[in-house]
Design a protein around this motif. Structure first.
Motif, PDB file in Angstrom:
ATOM      1  N   THR A   1      19.140 -53.343   7.356  1.00 29.27           N
ATOM      2  CA  THR A   1      20.375 -52.920   8.006  1.00 29.27           C
ATOM      3  C   THR A   1      21.507 -52.776   6.993  1.00 29.27           C
ATOM      4  O   THR A   1      22.248 -51.782   6.995  1.00 29.27           O
ATOM      5  CB  THR A   1      20.779 -53.931   9.096  1.00 29.27           C
ATOM      6  OG1 THR A   1      19.704 -54.058  10.033  1.00 29.27           O
ATOM      7  CG2 THR A   1      22.033 -53.486   9.822  1.00 29.27           C
ATOM      8  N   MET A   2      21.645 -53.768   6.115  1.00 29.19           N
ATOM      9  CA  MET A   2      22.697 -53.703   5.092  1.00 29.19           C
ATOM     10  C   MET A   2      22.452 -52.561   4.112  1.00 29.19           C
ATOM     11  O   MET A   2      23.396 -51.886   3.673  1.00 29.19           O
ATOM     12  CB  MET A   2      22.790 -55.034   4.354  1.00 29.19           C
ATOM     13  CG  MET A   2      23.333 -56.159   5.210  1.00 29.19           C
ATOM     14  SD  MET A   2      23.442 -57.726   4.297  1.00 29.19           S
ATOM     15  CE  MET A   2      23.999 -58.819   5.615  1.00 29.19           C
ATOM     16  N   ALA A   3      21.198 -52.339   3.764  1.00 25.59           N
ATOM     17  CA  ALA A   3      20.873 -51.263   2.827  1.00 25.59           C
ATOM     18  C   ALA A   3      21.301 -49.905   3.381  1.00 25.59           C
ATOM     19  O   ALA A   3      21.847 -49.064   2.651  1.00 25.59           O
ATOM     20  CB  ALA A   3      19.382 -51.268   2.524  1.00 25.59           C
ATOM     21  N   ASP A   4      21.072 -49.677   4.673  1.00 26.85           N
ATOM     22  CA  ASP A   4      21.492 -48.418   5.290  1.00 26.85           C
ATOM     23  C   ASP A   4      23.000 -48.224   5.176  1.00 26.85           C
ATOM     24  O   ASP A   4      23.486 -47.118   4.909  1.00 26.85           O
ATOM     25  CB  ASP A   4      21.081 -48.389   6.770  1.00 26.85           C
ATOM     26  CG  ASP A   4      19.595 -48.159   6.963  1.00 26.85           C
ATOM     27  OD1 ASP A   4      18.939 -47.694   6.008  1.00 26.85           O
ATOM     28  OD2 ASP A   4      19.086 -48.454   8.059  1.00 26.85           O
ATOM     29  N   LEU A   5      23.749 -49.311   5.373  1.00 24.25           N
ATOM     30  CA  LEU A   5      25.204 -49.226   5.272  1.00 24.25           C
ATOM     31  C   LEU A   5      25.641 -48.996   3.828  1.00 24.25           C
ATOM     32  O   LEU A   5      26.541 -48.189   3.561  1.00 24.25           O
ATOM     33  CB  LEU A   5      25.836 -50.514   5.811  1.00 24.25           C
ATOM     34  CG  LEU A   5      25.633 -50.802   7.297  1.00 24.25           C
ATOM     35  CD1 LEU A   5      26.083 -52.218   7.636  1.00 24.25           C
ATOM     36  CD2 LEU A   5      26.405 -49.796   8.149  1.00 24.25           C
ATOM     37  N   LEU A   6      25.022 -49.691   2.892  1.00 21.24           N
ATOM     38  CA  LEU A   6      25.428 -49.609   1.492  1.00 21.24           C
ATOM     39  C   LEU A   6      25.130 -48.244   0.886  1.00 21.24           C
ATOM     40  O   LEU A   6      25.860 -47.779  -0.005  1.00 21.24           O
ATOM     41  CB  LEU A   6      24.735 -50.704   0.687  1.00 21.24           C
ATOM     42  CG  LEU A   6      25.221 -52.126   0.977  1.00 21.24           C
ATOM     43  CD1 LEU A   6      24.305 -53.152   0.317  1.00 21.24           C
ATOM     44  CD2 LEU A   6      26.653 -52.307   0.485  1.00 21.24           C
ATOM     45  N   ARG A   7      24.092 -47.586   1.346  1.00 22.35           N
ATOM     46  CA  ARG A   7      23.788 -46.251   0.815  1.00 22.35           C
ATOM     47  C   ARG A   7      24.909 -45.263   1.117  1.00 22.35           C
ATOM     48  O   ARG A   7      25.045 -44.242   0.442  1.00 22.35           O
ATOM     49  CB  ARG A   7      22.459 -45.750   1.392  1.00 22.35           C
ATOM     50  CG  ARG A   7      21.247 -46.551   0.899  1.00 22.35           C
ATOM     51  CD  ARG A   7      19.933 -46.009   1.419  1.00 22.35           C
ATOM     52  NE  ARG A   7      18.824 -46.917   1.081  1.00 22.35           N
ATOM     53  CZ  ARG A   7      18.155 -47.645   1.956  1.00 22.35           C
ATOM     54  NH1 ARG A   7      18.458 -47.566   3.251  1.00 22.35           N
ATOM     55  NH2 ARG A   7      17.187 -48.438   1.566  1.00 22.35           N
ATOM     56  N   LYS A   8      25.716 -45.578   2.115  1.00 23.32           N
ATOM     57  CA  LYS A   8      26.838 -44.700   2.483  1.00 23.32           C
ATOM     58  C   LYS A   8      28.124 -45.056   1.751  1.00 23.32           C
ATOM     59  O   LYS A   8      29.040 -44.238   1.670  1.00 23.32           O
ATOM     60  CB  LYS A   8      27.077 -44.787   3.994  1.00 23.32           C
ATOM     61  CG  LYS A   8      25.884 -44.368   4.841  1.00 23.32           C
ATOM     62  CD  LYS A   8      26.108 -44.689   6.312  1.00 23.32           C
ATOM     63  CE  LYS A   8      24.866 -44.406   7.142  1.00 23.32           C
ATOM     64  NZ  LYS A   8      25.030 -44.833   8.559  1.00 23.32           N
ATOM     65  N   THR A   9      28.227 -46.290   1.242  1.00 25.79           N
ATOM     66  CA  THR A   9      29.484 -46.723   0.635  1.00 25.79           C
ATOM     67  C   THR A   9      29.421 -46.876  -0.881  1.00 25.79           C
ATOM     68  O   THR A   9      30.463 -46.850  -1.540  1.00 25.79           O
ATOM     69  CB  THR A   9      29.940 -48.068   1.245  1.00 25.79           C
ATOM     70  OG1 THR A   9      28.914 -49.051   1.047  1.00 25.79           O
ATOM     71  CG2 THR A   9      30.204 -47.915   2.742  1.00 25.79           C
ATOM     72  N   LEU A  10      28.245 -47.054  -1.433  1.00 25.34           N
ATOM     73  CA  LEU A  10      28.097 -47.089  -2.881  1.00 25.34           C
ATOM     74  C   LEU A  10      28.255 -45.676  -3.442  1.00 25.34           C
ATOM     75  O   LEU A  10      28.241 -44.703  -2.676  1.00 25.34           O
ATOM     76  CB  LEU A  10      26.725 -47.665  -3.249  1.00 25.34           C
ATOM     77  CG  LEU A  10      26.535 -49.161  -2.997  1.00 25.34           C
ATOM     78  CD1 LEU A  10      25.057 -49.538  -3.102  1.00 25.34           C
ATOM     79  CD2 LEU A  10      27.369 -49.992  -3.963  1.00 25.34           C
TER      80      LEU A  10
END
Length: 330
Positions: free
Chosen positions: A48-57
């Motif tokens: 779940t966190m990885a999906d979010l981080l791919r959008k903000t990194l």
């Protein structure tokens, strides 16, 4: 490009530049994220966190969720730089940072990003056919039970050993009485309970834990609470007293007295400050999405996720910046 363990990052990232280069976009990064096996809550958290981080990194970045190595093993991976991100527990973070219990050296380069994600409970789950109401009865009756835990390296296995030690029992004792110990992934554990090959599971679990939910819906089992003497023996190790409320799992009609601790997102001091800041900020600003990913994250309070009792180790400077910007950390 420089390669540092599980982190691939441009050499100049995070350094001040001048002129036109100051406007250049940040280069992409590839971050490995240590969780636990694919049947675990931590793996779902990480995905779940990885999906979010791919959008903000930075554009083109990726987060690779690794199904390893649990509450004891992850701090070692993160401290060595093999995975720059991972999940730990407050209790194992303290052990690792101080070099005690499960650790033979101080891993004092560990840093925290966000804590208090949930509440995990140390539980003993026994089939009703075993006919016991407490872990202490294993010793008193010298029961040759078939014990299952997660693999060595997961806190569930290590805490299970500590729990047995608190009542005066070792794995060798259990084997000597005709029992056995298996340390395997949750998919194997679930099948073992369904097939009647397992008697007791020692684990650290969050409410609605997917694999434990499977077990309780298909097998007649009982959660074994800790008596006061056993709990007292565990508290000096860094655990805190906790009560798992009734109906946390199907068929669990009574509260279970035990010990608990929260999950923490950890890194090491070598993670560049801008990346630590972005990871922390993304977690803090997306609680709703995190809870949609896994209900175990419902009690996460971003405003207090920096507090020492919720992380167990020092914060990364990038994480501190994220909390101070929001006015949550003075």
């Amino acid at each position: 490009m420089a390669v540092r363990g599980g982190l691939v990052i441009a050499l100049g990232l995070g350094l001040a530049v001048s002129g036109a280069l100051a406007q250049a976009p940040a280069p992409p990064v590839n971050l490995a994220f240590a969780t636990l096996d694919t049947g675990s809550a931590w793996y779902v958290y990480g995905a779940t966190m990885a999906d979010l981080l791919r959008k903000t990194l930075p554009p083109g970045s990726n987060v690779d969720v690794k199904p390893r190595a649990g509450g004891v093993g992850n701090p070692k991976l993160v401290a060595r730089g093999e995975t720059p991100l991972g999940f730990g527990f407050t209790v194992t973070n303290r052990w690792a940072f101080e070099g005690k219990e499960a650790y033979t050296e101080k891993l004092d380069n560990l840093r925290a990003l966000a804590g208090g994600l949930d509440t995990y409970y140390l539980v003993a789950l026994a089939t009703r056919k075993v006919g016991i109401g407490s872990v202490r009865e294993i010793r008193d009756k010298k029961l040759g039970v078939k014990i299952y835990t997660q693999p060595v390296g997961a806190l569930g296995e290590f805490a299970g050993r500590q729990l047995l030690r608190a009542v005066g029992v070792s794995y060798n004792d259990v084997r000597g009485w005709g029992g056995s110990t298996q340390h395997v992934g949750y998919s194997i554990i679930v099948d073992a309970f369904r097939d009647g090959r397992a008697d007791i599971l020692f684990a650290v679990i969050t409410p609605k834990h997917p694999s434990v939910s499977e077990i309780v819906t298909s097998v007649d089992v009982k959660f074994l609470g800790l008596d006061a003497e056993t709990a007292k023996a565990l508290l000096p190790l860094g655990y805190t007293a906790a009560t798992m409320p009734p109906e946390t799992f199907k068929g669990q009609s009574e509260a279970v007295s035990t010990v608990g601790f929260p999950t923490v997102v950890i890194t090491n001091k070598d993670l560049p400050e801008p990346i630590a800041y972005t990871v922390t900020k993304t977690i803090l600003e997306n609680k709703d999405a995190l809870v949609r990913g896994h209900a175990g994250l419902a009690e996460f309070d971003p405003r207090t996720a920096w507090q020492p009792e919720k992380v167990g180790i020092p914060l990364h400077p990038g994480a501190e910046r994220a909390y101070r910007e929001k006015g949550w950390m003075k």
